[in-house]
Design a protein around this motif. Structure first.
Motif, PDB file in Angstrom:
ATOM      1  N   PRO A  20     -36.300 -36.389  62.393  1.00 33.97           N
ATOM      2  CA  PRO A  20     -37.743 -36.254  62.583  1.00 33.97           C
ATOM      3  C   PRO A  20     -38.193 -34.828  62.862  1.00 33.97           C
ATOM      4  CG  PRO A  20     -36.733 -36.932  64.622  1.00 33.97           C
ATOM      5  CD  PRO A  20     -35.619 -36.848  63.613  1.00 33.97           C
ATOM      6  N   LEU A  21     -39.482 -34.631  62.736  1.00 32.90           N
ATOM      7  CA  LEU A  21     -40.122 -33.445  63.258  1.00 32.90           C
ATOM      8  C   LEU A  21     -40.590 -33.800  64.667  1.00 32.90           C
ATOM      9  CD1 LEU A  21     -41.376 -30.582  62.873  1.00 32.90           C
ATOM     10  CD2 LEU A  21     -43.458 -31.747  62.126  1.00 32.90           C
ATOM     11  N   THR A  22     -40.181 -33.021  65.654  1.00 35.31           N
ATOM     12  CA  THR A  22     -40.553 -33.283  67.034  1.00 35.31           C
ATOM     13  C   THR A  22     -41.520 -32.216  67.532  1.00 35.31           C
ATOM     14  OG1 THR A  22     -38.742 -31.983  67.982  1.00 35.31           O
ATOM     15  CG2 THR A  22     -38.288 -34.316  67.464  1.00 35.31           C
ATOM     16  N   LEU A  23     -42.168 -32.508  68.631  1.00 39.18           N
ATOM     17  CA  LEU A  23     -43.063 -31.521  69.225  1.00 39.18           C
ATOM     18  C   LEU A  23     -42.297 -30.250  69.566  1.00 39.18           C
ATOM     19  CD1 LEU A  23     -45.842 -30.750  70.357  1.00 39.18           C
ATOM     20  CD2 LEU A  23     -45.126 -31.753  72.534  1.00 39.18           C
ATOM     21  N   GLY A  24     -41.096 -30.410  70.120  1.00 45.56           N
ATOM     22  CA  GLY A  24     -40.282 -29.243  70.435  1.00 45.56           C
ATOM     23  C   GLY A  24     -39.976 -28.410  69.209  1.00 45.56           C
ATOM     24  N   GLY A  25     -39.726 -29.077  68.099  1.00 45.20           N
ATOM     25  CA  GLY A  25     -39.458 -28.354  66.860  1.00 45.20           C
ATOM     26  C   GLY A  25     -40.656 -27.545  66.407  1.00 45.20           C
ATOM     27  N   VAL A  26     -41.845 -28.113  66.533  1.00 44.36           N
ATOM     28  CA  VAL A  26     -43.069 -27.405  66.157  1.00 44.36           C
ATOM     29  C   VAL A  26     -43.292 -26.203  67.070  1.00 44.36           C
ATOM     30  CG1 VAL A  26     -45.570 -27.563  65.921  1.00 44.36           C
ATOM     31  CG2 VAL A  26     -44.137 -29.500  65.231  1.00 44.36           C
ATOM     32  N   LEU A  27     -43.131 -26.416  68.374  1.00 46.65           N
ATOM     33  CA  LEU A  27     -43.373 -25.336  69.336  1.00 46.65           C
ATOM     34  C   LEU A  27     -42.376 -24.196  69.160  1.00 46.65           C
ATOM     35  CD1 LEU A  27     -44.170 -27.368  72.586  1.00 46.65           C
ATOM     36  CD2 LEU A  27     -45.711 -26.609  70.763  1.00 46.65           C
ATOM     37  N   ASN A  28     -41.118 -24.535  68.965  1.00 50.82           N
ATOM     38  CA  ASN A  28     -40.101 -23.498  68.758  1.00 50.82           C
ATOM     39  C   ASN A  28     -40.351 -22.701  67.497  1.00 50.82           C
ATOM     40  OD1 ASN A  28     -38.680 -24.056  71.094  1.00 50.82           O
ATOM     41  ND2 ASN A  28     -37.363 -25.582  70.103  1.00 50.82           N
ATOM     42  N   ALA A  29     -40.847 -23.380  66.469  1.00 45.86           N
ATOM     43  CA  ALA A  29     -41.117 -22.686  65.209  1.00 45.86           C
ATOM     44  C   ALA A  29     -42.294 -21.725  65.348  1.00 45.86           C
ATOM     45  CB  ALA A  29     -41.393 -23.703  64.104  1.00 45.86           C
ATOM     46  N   LEU A  30     -43.297 -22.136  66.114  1.00 43.01           N
ATOM     47  CA  LEU A  30     -44.509 -21.325  66.220  1.00 43.01           C
ATOM     48  C   LEU A  30     -44.369 -20.164  67.198  1.00 43.01           C
ATOM     49  CD1 LEU A  30     -47.329 -24.029  66.109  1.00 43.01           C
ATOM     50  CD2 LEU A  30     -46.613 -22.452  64.299  1.00 43.01           C
ATOM     51  N   ASP A  31     -43.613 -20.344  68.282  1.00 46.61           N
ATOM     52  CA  ASP A  31     -43.505 -19.227  69.232  1.00 46.61           C
ATOM     53  C   ASP A  31     -42.089 -19.076  69.764  1.00 46.61           C
ATOM     54  OD1 ASP A  31     -45.124 -20.888  72.095  1.00 46.61           O
ATOM     55  OD2 ASP A  31     -43.345 -21.395  70.932  1.00 46.61           O
ATOM     56  N   GLY A  32     -41.124 -19.419  68.928  1.00 49.90           N
ATOM     57  CA  GLY A  32     -39.730 -19.292  69.317  1.00 49.90           C
ATOM     58  C   GLY A  32     -39.087 -18.043  68.762  1.00 49.90           C
ATOM     59  N   ILE A  33     -37.932 -18.227  68.112  1.00 45.31           N
ATOM     60  CA  ILE A  33     -37.142 -17.077  67.686  1.00 45.31           C
ATOM     61  C   ILE A  33     -37.688 -16.405  66.431  1.00 45.31           C
ATOM     62  CG2 ILE A  33     -35.043 -18.004  68.718  1.00 45.31           C
ATOM     63  CD1 ILE A  33     -34.198 -18.946  65.952  1.00 45.31           C
ATOM     64  N   THR A  85     -36.088 -27.955  58.818  1.00 44.67           N
ATOM     65  CA  THR A  85     -36.753 -27.327  57.675  1.00 44.67           C
ATOM     66  C   THR A  85     -38.022 -26.579  58.062  1.00 44.67           C
ATOM     67  OG1 THR A  85     -37.892 -29.414  57.167  1.00 44.67           O
ATOM     68  CG2 THR A  85     -35.793 -28.985  56.038  1.00 44.67           C
ATOM     69  N   ILE A  86     -38.610 -26.893  59.206  1.00 46.42           N
ATOM     70  CA  ILE A  86     -39.807 -26.151  59.608  1.00 46.42           C
ATOM     71  C   ILE A  86     -39.453 -24.696  59.893  1.00 46.42           C
ATOM     72  CG2 ILE A  86     -39.642 -26.709  62.087  1.00 46.42           C
ATOM     73  CD1 ILE A  86     -42.711 -26.811  62.119  1.00 46.42           C
ATOM     74  N   HIS A  87     -38.268 -24.455  60.441  1.00 45.37           N
ATOM     75  CA  HIS A  87     -37.842 -23.075  60.685  1.00 45.37           C
ATOM     76  C   HIS A  87     -37.624 -22.337  59.367  1.00 45.37           C
ATOM     77  CE1 HIS A  87     -37.087 -24.705  64.703  1.00 45.37           C
ATOM     78  NE2 HIS A  87     -37.141 -23.469  65.127  1.00 45.37           N
ATOM     79  N   LYS A  88     -37.059 -23.027  58.382  1.00 42.49           N
ATOM     80  CA  LYS A  88     -36.860 -22.402  57.071  1.00 42.49           C
ATOM     81  C   LYS A  88     -38.205 -22.044  56.440  1.00 42.49           C
ATOM     82  CE  LYS A  88     -32.541 -24.898  56.122  1.00 42.49           C
ATOM     83  NZ  LYS A  88     -31.865 -25.890  55.231  1.00 42.49           N
ATOM     84  N   ALA A  89     -39.183 -22.930  56.617  1.00 42.30           N
ATOM     85  CA  ALA A  89     -40.505 -22.680  56.051  1.00 42.30           C
ATOM     86  C   ALA A  89     -41.175 -21.488  56.735  1.00 42.30           C
ATOM     87  CB  ALA A  89     -41.375 -23.925  56.197  1.00 42.30           C
ATOM     88  N   ILE A  90     -41.085 -21.428  58.064  1.00 43.51           N
ATOM     89  CA  ILE A  90     -41.722 -20.347  58.809  1.00 43.51           C
ATOM     90  C   ILE A  90     -41.110 -18.996  58.458  1.00 43.51           C
ATOM     91  CG2 ILE A  90     -42.043 -19.377  61.114  1.00 43.51           C
ATOM     92  CD1 ILE A  90     -43.908 -21.629  60.693  1.00 43.51           C
ATOM     93  N   ARG A  91     -39.792 -18.979  58.213  1.00 42.40           N
ATOM     94  CA  ARG A  91     -39.113 -17.713  57.888  1.00 42.40           C
ATOM     95  C   ARG A  91     -39.603 -17.116  56.575  1.00 42.40           C
ATOM     96  NH1 ARG A  91     -34.459 -20.404  60.179  1.00 42.40           N
ATOM     97  NH2 ARG A  91     -33.807 -19.344  62.098  1.00 42.40           N
ATOM     98  N   LYS A  92     -40.226 -17.929  55.731  1.00 43.68           N
ATOM     99  CA  LYS A  92     -40.718 -17.436  54.441  1.00 43.68           C
ATOM    100  C   LYS A  92     -42.045 -16.700  54.573  1.00 43.68           C
ATOM    101  CE  LYS A  92     -38.430 -21.041  51.722  1.00 43.68           C
ATOM    102  NZ  LYS A  92     -38.614 -22.177  50.777  1.00 43.68           N
ATOM    103  N   VAL A  93     -42.662 -16.774  55.749  1.00 51.25           N
ATOM    104  CA  VAL A  93     -43.949 -16.101  55.958  1.00 51.25           C
ATOM    105  C   VAL A  93     -43.691 -14.637  56.317  1.00 51.25           C
ATOM    106  CG1 VAL A  93     -46.097 -16.098  57.275  1.00 51.25           C
ATOM    107  CG2 VAL A  93     -44.948 -18.271  56.766  1.00 51.25           C
ATOM    108  N   PRO A  94     -44.094 -13.703  55.467  1.00 53.60           N
ATOM    109  CA  PRO A  94     -43.796 -12.288  55.727  1.00 53.60           C
ATOM    110  C   PRO A  94     -44.754 -11.679  56.749  1.00 53.60           C
ATOM    111  CG  PRO A  94     -45.048 -12.492  53.714  1.00 53.60           C
ATOM    112  CD  PRO A  94     -44.785 -13.898  54.192  1.00 53.60           C
TER     113      PRO A  94
END
Length: 210
Positions: free
Chosen positions: A114-127, A76-85
């Protein structure tokens, strides 16, 4: 937003110049050079990190989106990040208050992934590109954060939000309210706001909260 930008805040002048200098520099580089700027604001509880972030959004005319890490997982963190224009501002408050940012172990649960560190990092500077985005992370305890989260290149700038000197508080108080305030010790941002709230009641001068 309950803020009119930095005009409503009393800030350490050196801190304000450094913060605005970084944002001005980012804004002047152009989208083709860098996609986002990530700033970590850290300092004692009550220094006003959230108010500063909100004032930044107003000052630079950016829509503000707030991400609460305690309410998302790796999906869900990726879904949330995608909403940021593009061109917006993303605020991640108290980023040390979830296990993922301070520990690399997370309890696996099929019903509650869970939310993992990898999930946070991928969301912030991933795809997800976060084009022309200003990302502000806040924490009271930067030493508790996993080094991978705040390494150079992931967090571009780390700035401590200091207390406000007694001299600056006194000068600002006189300018706003025309009254003498003989403070002798530096104050937290929340303490300055309380002084302004009481002065507003006493002198009838408009003092807007942030």
């Amino acid at each position: 937003l309950k803020s009119s930008g930095f005009s409503e805040l009393v800030l350490d002048e050196g801190f304000k110049q450094k913060l605005m200098g970084e944002v001005d520099n980012f804004a002047s580089r152009g989208k083709s050079v860098v996609s986002k700027l990530t700033i970590l604001l850290h300092g004692k509880t009550g220094t006003g990190k959230t108010g500063i972030a909100r004032a930044l959004a107003v000052e630079y005319h950016r829509d503000l989106y707030i991400l609460n890490l305690s309410t998302v997982n790796d999906a869900t963190i990726h879904k949330a990040i995608r909403k940021v224009p593009p061109g917006a501002m993303l605020l991640i408050e108290d980023c040390d208050c979830v296990k993922a940012t301070v520990s690399r172990t997370a309890e696996s649960n099929a019903d509650n992934p869970p939310l993992t560190l990898g999930g946070v990092l991928n969301a912030l500077d991933g795809i997800i590109p976060l084009d022309d985005c200003l990302v502000i992370m806040t924490t009271n305890h930067p030493d508790n954060l996993d080094p991978a989260l705040i390494r150079k290149g992931r967090v571009d700038v780390s700035i401590e939000v200091p207390l406000i000197s007694a001299k600056q508080v006194n000068e600002d108080y006189f300018e706003r309210f025309g009254a003498v305030l003989n403070r002798t010790e530096p104050l937290l941002g929340c303490e300055v706001y309380e002084l302004h709230r009481r002065a507003n009641l006493r002198y009838g001068v408009c003092c807007k909260p942030v």
